[in-house]
Design a protein around this motif. Structure first.
Motif, short mmCIF file in Angstrom:
data_model
loop_
_atom_site.label_atom_id
_atom_site.label_comp_id
_atom_site.label_asym_id
_atom_site.label_seq_id
_atom_site.Cartn_x
_atom_site.Cartn_y
_atom_site.Cartn_z
N LEU A 150 -42.47 6.05 21.02
CA LEU A 150 -42.16 6.80 19.80
C LEU A 150 -43.43 7.49 19.31
O LEU A 150 -44.47 6.83 19.14
CB LEU A 150 -41.66 5.85 18.70
N ASN A 151 -43.37 8.78 19.12
CA ASN A 151 -44.52 9.53 18.62
C ASN A 151 -44.04 10.64 17.70
O ASN A 151 -42.86 10.94 17.65
CB ASN A 151 -45.32 10.16 19.76
N VAL A 152 -44.99 11.27 17.01
CA VAL A 152 -44.65 12.46 16.23
C VAL A 152 -44.85 13.66 17.13
O VAL A 152 -45.94 13.90 17.63
CB VAL A 152 -45.57 12.63 15.00
N LEU A 153 -43.78 14.42 17.36
CA LEU A 153 -43.89 15.58 18.24
C LEU A 153 -43.68 16.88 17.48
O LEU A 153 -43.68 17.95 18.07
CB LEU A 153 -42.88 15.46 19.38
N SER A 154 -43.46 16.80 16.16
CA SER A 154 -43.26 18.03 15.40
C SER A 154 -44.03 17.93 14.09
O SER A 154 -44.38 16.85 13.64
CB SER A 154 -41.77 18.24 15.13
N GLY A 155 -44.29 19.09 13.50
CA GLY A 155 -44.97 19.12 12.21
C GLY A 155 -46.48 18.92 12.31
O GLY A 155 -47.07 19.12 13.37
N SER A 156 -47.06 18.51 11.17
CA SER A 156 -48.52 18.43 11.05
C SER A 156 -49.19 17.51 12.07
O SER A 156 -50.34 17.68 12.41
CB SER A 156 -48.89 17.88 9.67
N VAL A 186 -35.75 8.20 10.92
CA VAL A 186 -35.61 8.77 12.26
C VAL A 186 -36.18 7.81 13.29
O VAL A 186 -35.61 7.59 14.37
CB VAL A 186 -36.31 10.15 12.36
N GLY A 187 -37.32 7.18 12.96
CA GLY A 187 -37.95 6.23 13.86
C GLY A 187 -37.03 5.07 14.20
O GLY A 187 -36.86 4.70 15.37
N VAL A 188 -36.37 4.51 13.17
CA VAL A 188 -35.46 3.38 13.39
C VAL A 188 -34.28 3.81 14.25
O VAL A 188 -33.89 3.12 15.21
CB VAL A 188 -34.98 2.82 12.03
N GLN A 189 -33.74 4.97 13.93
CA GLN A 189 -32.59 5.49 14.67
C GLN A 189 -32.94 5.71 16.14
O GLN A 189 -32.21 5.31 17.04
CB GLN A 189 -32.22 6.81 13.99
N GLU A 190 -34.11 6.32 16.39
CA GLU A 190 -34.54 6.60 17.77
C GLU A 190 -34.87 5.29 18.49
O GLU A 190 -34.59 5.15 19.68
CB GLU A 190 -35.74 7.54 17.77
N ALA A 191 -35.49 4.34 17.79
CA ALA A 191 -35.84 3.07 18.42
C ALA A 191 -34.58 2.34 18.85
O ALA A 191 -34.50 1.78 19.95
CB ALA A 191 -36.67 2.22 17.47
N LYS A 192 -33.56 2.36 17.98
CA LYS A 192 -32.29 1.71 18.32
C LYS A 192 -31.65 2.38 19.53
O LYS A 192 -31.12 1.71 20.42
CB LYS A 192 -31.33 1.79 17.14
N ARG A 193 -31.73 3.71 19.55
CA ARG A 193 -31.16 4.44 20.68
C ARG A 193 -31.89 4.06 21.98
O ARG A 193 -31.26 3.84 23.02
CB ARG A 193 -31.27 5.95 20.44
N LEU A 194 -33.21 3.97 21.89
CA LEU A 194 -33.99 3.60 23.09
C LEU A 194 -33.60 2.20 23.57
O LEU A 194 -33.45 1.97 24.77
CB LEU A 194 -35.49 3.63 22.77
N ILE A 195 -33.42 1.28 22.62
CA ILE A 195 -33.11 -0.10 23.00
C ILE A 195 -31.68 -0.20 23.54
O ILE A 195 -31.45 -0.77 24.60
CB ILE A 195 -33.28 -1.04 21.78
N LEU A 196 -30.72 0.40 22.83
CA LEU A 196 -29.31 0.19 23.17
C LEU A 196 -28.82 1.12 24.28
O LEU A 196 -28.11 0.68 25.17
CB LEU A 196 -28.44 0.36 21.92
N ASP A 197 -29.18 2.39 24.22
CA ASP A 197 -28.68 3.34 25.22
C ASP A 197 -29.58 3.43 26.44
O ASP A 197 -29.12 3.40 27.58
CB ASP A 197 -28.52 4.74 24.60
N GLU A 198 -30.88 3.56 26.19
CA GLU A 198 -31.81 3.73 27.32
C GLU A 198 -32.20 2.38 27.92
O GLU A 198 -32.80 2.32 28.98
CB GLU A 198 -33.07 4.47 26.87
N LYS A 199 -31.87 1.29 27.22
CA LYS A 199 -32.19 -0.06 27.70
C LYS A 199 -33.67 -0.21 28.05
O LYS A 199 -34.02 -0.71 29.12
CB LYS A 199 -31.34 -0.41 28.93
#
Lengths: 293, 401
Positions: B34-40, B83-96
Motif C-alpha cells: 500500500l502506497n500513495v500513488l496520487s496527489g502531493s 481507502v487504505g482499509v478498503q484496499e487492504a481488505k481487497r488485497l487480503i480477501l481477493d488477492e489472497k
C-alpha cells in the motif's frame, strides 16, 4: 496587527482574488451568453495549469512564452468542446446541460491523470519575479503583484472588448435576444463558439498563472469549480464587475480569516455566499430578474 | 577439457531449469504493498515500489523464498485511511496476499493495523512513522523503518545545542505532523527551559496554497522553525516561501525528512541552503559494500538515486524475507516469533544495522542529520557537516511487553 502586516495580508488576499477572478470570469461570461452552467469550468482551470507544467517541465524559467502556448491550447480545447459537445445541449433542458458538463469534469479529470500523471505539480516563481519586493520594509512576492496586474489588465480589456467593440456589442446582445440577432444575420453559432472558447481560455489562463501560487493535483478541478461558483453567485451571474468585486471580497476574507481562525478560513466564503443568497439572491452586482423562466 | 566444461555446463543448466520448474509449480508468495500513488505524496509511492521491486527481483533471482517466487501487488491508498482499509481488505480477501507492506501515511497505517488481527495477515510498515503505531503492541504489526519520535528526539537534541530561543512550527495537520512537533518541543523544552514557542501553523496535508501560513509565520518572528512537512507539501511550501524571502528572515529551518530525494530532487536549486535536514537514509553516507552495491543496482535499474523511501522498502522486504527464512513458514505467529527471537531480528541494511525491538516490533537504527549545501555532482542539494545519531541514542522506553 501592525500596518505593514495588514498591508501584507491585504496584498496576499488580492493575489488570490486575481486568481479567483480569472477562474470565475469565464464561467460568468459563458453563463451570461450561452445560458450554460458549466460544471467542467474548474477542469479547464486545471488543464491550463497542466499544459503550462507539461510545456515547462516544471522549470519556471520558460514560464512566460509557454504561458502564451498554454492559453492558446486552452482556447482550442474550448472551441472544440463547444463544437462537439456543448452545441448539442444548448436548446435542451437544464439537467441535460448539467449532466453533460459534469460528465466532462469527470472525463477531463481521468484523461489528465493518464496524460499528466496523478502526482502534484508545482513550479517556482516565473522569470523576473524570483525575488521578493520590499513593501513597507516587509518582503512580499513580486509575482503576486504581477498577478494582480495581470488580472486587472484582463478585467479592463474584457470591459473594453464588451463595451467598446462591435463584436463585444454582439456578445452582449446575444445574452438579451438570441433570435433577434439571428434574424439580423449574425452568425450566432460561431459567436457561441468564440465566447465559449474565450471563457475556457480565461480559465486556462487563470490556472496557468496560478500555478506558482498553488500546486495542483487531482481534485483541483472540483475545488476550483466550487470557488468559481461561490464567486459568481456572490458577484451576480453574468456581471463582469460583480465577479471582480466578489473575487476581491472572497480573497480578502480568506486571507484575514486565516489569521483569525486558520482551520475555518474556507467557511467564511460560504457564509458570505449564504448571506448573499438570503438577502440578494441575484448577487451583489447582478440584475434582479424581471421575469422568472 | 572442453568436454568436461560442456558436461558441467549441461549439468548446471539442468539444475537451473529444474529449479525454475519447481519454482514455477509453486504458487508465488504474494506481497500486497500500500502506497500513495496520487496527489502531493505520489513520488513516495513510486520510490517505495522501486525499492521493494528491487528486493523482490534479487530474492527471486537467488531462488525465491521457501522455494516460491515473490510477487508484488501495489495499490494506491491515496493517503486516505478509509481507502487504505478498503484496499487492504481487497488485497487480503481477493488477492489472497500473504503480507501487507509499505504504507506512507501514518493515518493509513493506524487504520489498517487492526485488520492484521482480524485476518492474521502480518503488516510490515516501511514508512508511516507515527510512534502510536508500535505503541499499540499489535502482535502482527512490524515497522522496519525508524519512527517520527526517533527523528523528533534527535532534532531536539541537536536544536538544544543551538542558540535559538524563539521557535515556531509549521506541520501537516494530521497524526504525523502533530506527533512530530509534540515530541520535538517536549524534548527541547526539557533540555532548554528558556525556549519559547511563538506560533504553530497547521495546514492540511496536501495543501496547495501556503501563503496565509507563511504570512502568519513571518508575523510571529521566530528565530527557528520546525517542520514535518514532506514530499510535495514541502516542495510547494519552499517555493512559496522563497517568494516571500522567508528563509532569509529566519535563522534555521529544521525538517526531519527534508532531505528526502522526493523533496530536494524537484526543488533543485530552489532548495533552502544551510538548513538542518534529515532523511531516513542518505545514499551518500555509508561507505559499506552493501550500500555501494545497493546504490549501483538501484541506479542502473531505475535510472535515479535511491531515496530513503526506496531504501526503506528495499530493506523492509529483505528484512521480512529474513524473518520468513528464519520461520521457515508464512504463518503469522511463526513470523512474529522469527522477528522477536534472539533478542530481536537484526539486518544489515544499506544504511547500516536495523534492530527490531521484540517488545513493540519497532526497528531502531542510526540517524543522519546535516546542513543543506549546493553540490557540484548532483542536481540537488546535499548534506554537509553531518551528525550521525547512533542507534543506541534513538531507543526510547516502551510499555509493550
Amino acid at each position: 496587527m501592525t500596518l505593514p502586516f495588514f498591508f501584507l495580508e491585504f496584498m496576499t488576499g488580492l493575489a488570490s482574488a486575481a486568481s479567483l477572478f480569472l477562474l470565475a470570469v469565464g464561467l460568468s461570461l459563458i453563463f451570461g451568453a450561452l445560458g450554460i452552467v458549466n460544471f467542467a469550468h474548474g477542469s479547464f482551470f486545471a488543464l491550463g495549469a497542466y499544459f503550462l507544467f507539461a510545456l515547462t517541465h516544471g522549470d519556471a524559467s520558460g514560464f512566460w512564452h509557454y504561458l502564451l502556448l498554454a492559453v492558446a491550447a486552452s482556447l482550442v480545447v474550448g472551441a472544440v468542446v463547444e463544437r462537439v459537445f456543448i452545441r448539442r445541449v444548448l436548446n435542451r433542458a437544464e439537467h441535460y446541460q448539467i449532466l453533460l458538463t459534469y460528465a466532462l469534469l469527470l472525463i477531463i479529470e481521468d484523461v489528465s491523470k493518464i496524460c499528466f500523471g496523478a502526482d502534484y505539480k508545482s513550479i517556482g516563481m516565473p522569470k523576473g519575479f524570483e525575488m521578493p519586493v520590499f513593501v513597507l520594509g516587509i518582503p512580499f512576492p513580486s509575482y503576486y503583484l504581477g498577478l494582480v496586474g495581470l488580472a486587472a489588465a484582463t478585467a479592463l480589456l474584457l470591459w473594453l472588448f464588451l463595451h467598446r467593440t462591435r463584436y463585444g456589442t454582439l456578445v452582449r446582445a446575444v445574452t438579451q435576444d438570441r433570435e433577434m440577432l439571428e434574424a439580423l444575420g449574425v452568425n450566432v453559432p460561431l459567436l457561441f463558439t468564440v465566447i465559449f472558447a474565450v471563457g475556457i481560455g480565461l480559465a486556462g489562463f487563470g490556472g496557468a498563472v496560478s500555478l506558482p501560487l498553488q500546486s495542483i493535483s487531482t481534485g483541483v478541478a472540483v475545488d476550483a469549480v466550487i470557488s468559481a461558483f461561490i464567486v459568481v453567485v456572490v458577484g451576480g451571474l453574468g456581471s463582469l464587475w460583480g465577479t471582480l468585486l466578489a473575487a476581491i471580497l472572497i480573497g480578502e476574507i480568506q486571507a484575514f480569516g486565516a489569521l483569525v481562525l486558520p482551520e475555518f478560513s474556507i467557511v467564511f466564503a460560504y457564509v458570505l455566499m449564504a448571506a448573499v443568497l438570503l438577502f440578494r439572491p441575484w448577487g451583489l452586482l447582478g440584475r434582479p430578474p424581471t421575469v422568472r423562466t | 577439457m572442453n568436454r568436461t566444461f560442456n558436461r558441467y555446463f549441461g549439468l548446471m543448466l539442468l539444475v537451473v531449469v529444474a529449479a525454475e520448474l519447481v519454482l514455477a509449480q509453486q504458487p508465488p508468495i504474494k506481497i500486497g504493498e500500500l502506497n500513495v500513488l496520487s496527489g502531493s505524496f505520489a513520488a513516495y509511492g513510486k520510490s517505495g515500489r522501486q525499492g521493494a521491486q528491487l528486493a523482490i527481483d534479487e530474492i527471486n533471482a537467488s531462488g525465491g523464498l521457501l522455494g516460491r517466487k515473490l510477487e508484488l501487488i501495489q495499490v494506491d491508498d491515496q493517503a486516505k485511511p478509509d481507502v487504505g482499509v478498503q484496499e487492504a481488505k481487497r488485497l487480503i480477501l481477493d488477492e489472497k496476499v500473504n503480507f501487507l507492506v509499505g504504507i506512507d501515511s501514518s493515518s493509513v497505517a493506524l487504520a489498517v493495523a487492526p485488520l492484521t488481527n482480524e485476518y492474521k495477515t502480518p503488516l510490515v510498515v516501511m514508512h508511516g512513522a507515527t510512534p502510536a503505531l508500535t505503541e499499540q503492541c499489535n502482535p502482527y504489526v512490524f515497522r522496519t523503518s525508524n519512527n517520527a519520535r526517533m527523528d523528533a528526539n534527535a532534532a531536539a537534541d541537536l536544536a538544544a545545542k543551538l542558540p535559538y530561543k524563539r521557535w515556531a512550527n509549521i506541520g501537516p495537520d494530521y497524526e504525523y505532523g502533530h506527533s512530530s512537533w509534540n515530541d520535538f518541543i517536549a524534548r527541547l523544552k526539557e533540555k532548554r527551559p528558556d525556549v519559547e514557542v511563538v506560533g504553530e501553523q497547521w495546514p492540511k496535508g496536501g495543501e496547495s496554497n501556503y501563503t496565509p501560513y507563511i504570512t502568519a509565520l513571518v508575523q510571529q518572528r521566530p528565530e527557528a522553525v520546525f517542520s514535518a512537512l514532506w514530499a510535495g507539501d514541502l516542495v510547494t511550501f519552499v517555493r512559496q516561501s522563497n517568494a516571500f524571502g522567508f528563509f532569509k528572515q529566519i535563522k534555521l529551518f529544521v525538517d526531519p525528512i527534508g532531505a528526502a530525494l522526493e523533496s530536494i530532487g524537484p526543488l533543485g536549486k530552489e532548495a533552502p541552503l544551510g538548513e538542518l535536514f534529515s532523511t531516513r537514509y542518505w545514499f551518500l553516507q555509508s561507505q559499506s559494500p552493501t550500500n555501494k552495491k545497493f546504490v549501483d543496482a538501484y541506479h542502473s535499474k531505475w535510472g535515479e538515486w535511491p531515496s530513503y523511501n526506496a531504501e526503506e522498502h528495499y530493506a523492509g522486504v529483505q528484512m521480512l524475507a529474513a524473518a520468513v527464512r528464519k520461520a521457515n513458514s508464512l504463518d503469522a505467529d511463526a513470523i512474529k516469533k522469527a522477528f522477536e527471537a534472539d533478542a530481536g531480528l537484526t539486518y544489515e541494511a544499506p544504511e547500516g544495522k536495523k534492530w527490531m525491538r521484540p517488545a513493540d516490533h519497532q526497528v531502531f537504527e542510526a540517524l543522519v542529520w546535516g546542513y543543506t549545501t549546493p553540490s557540484n555532482d548532483y542536481p540537488f542539494v546535499v548534506l554537509k557537516d553531518i551528525t550521525m545519531i547512533p542507534e543506541s541514542d534513538t531507543v526510547y522506553p516502551t510499555k509493550c511487553k
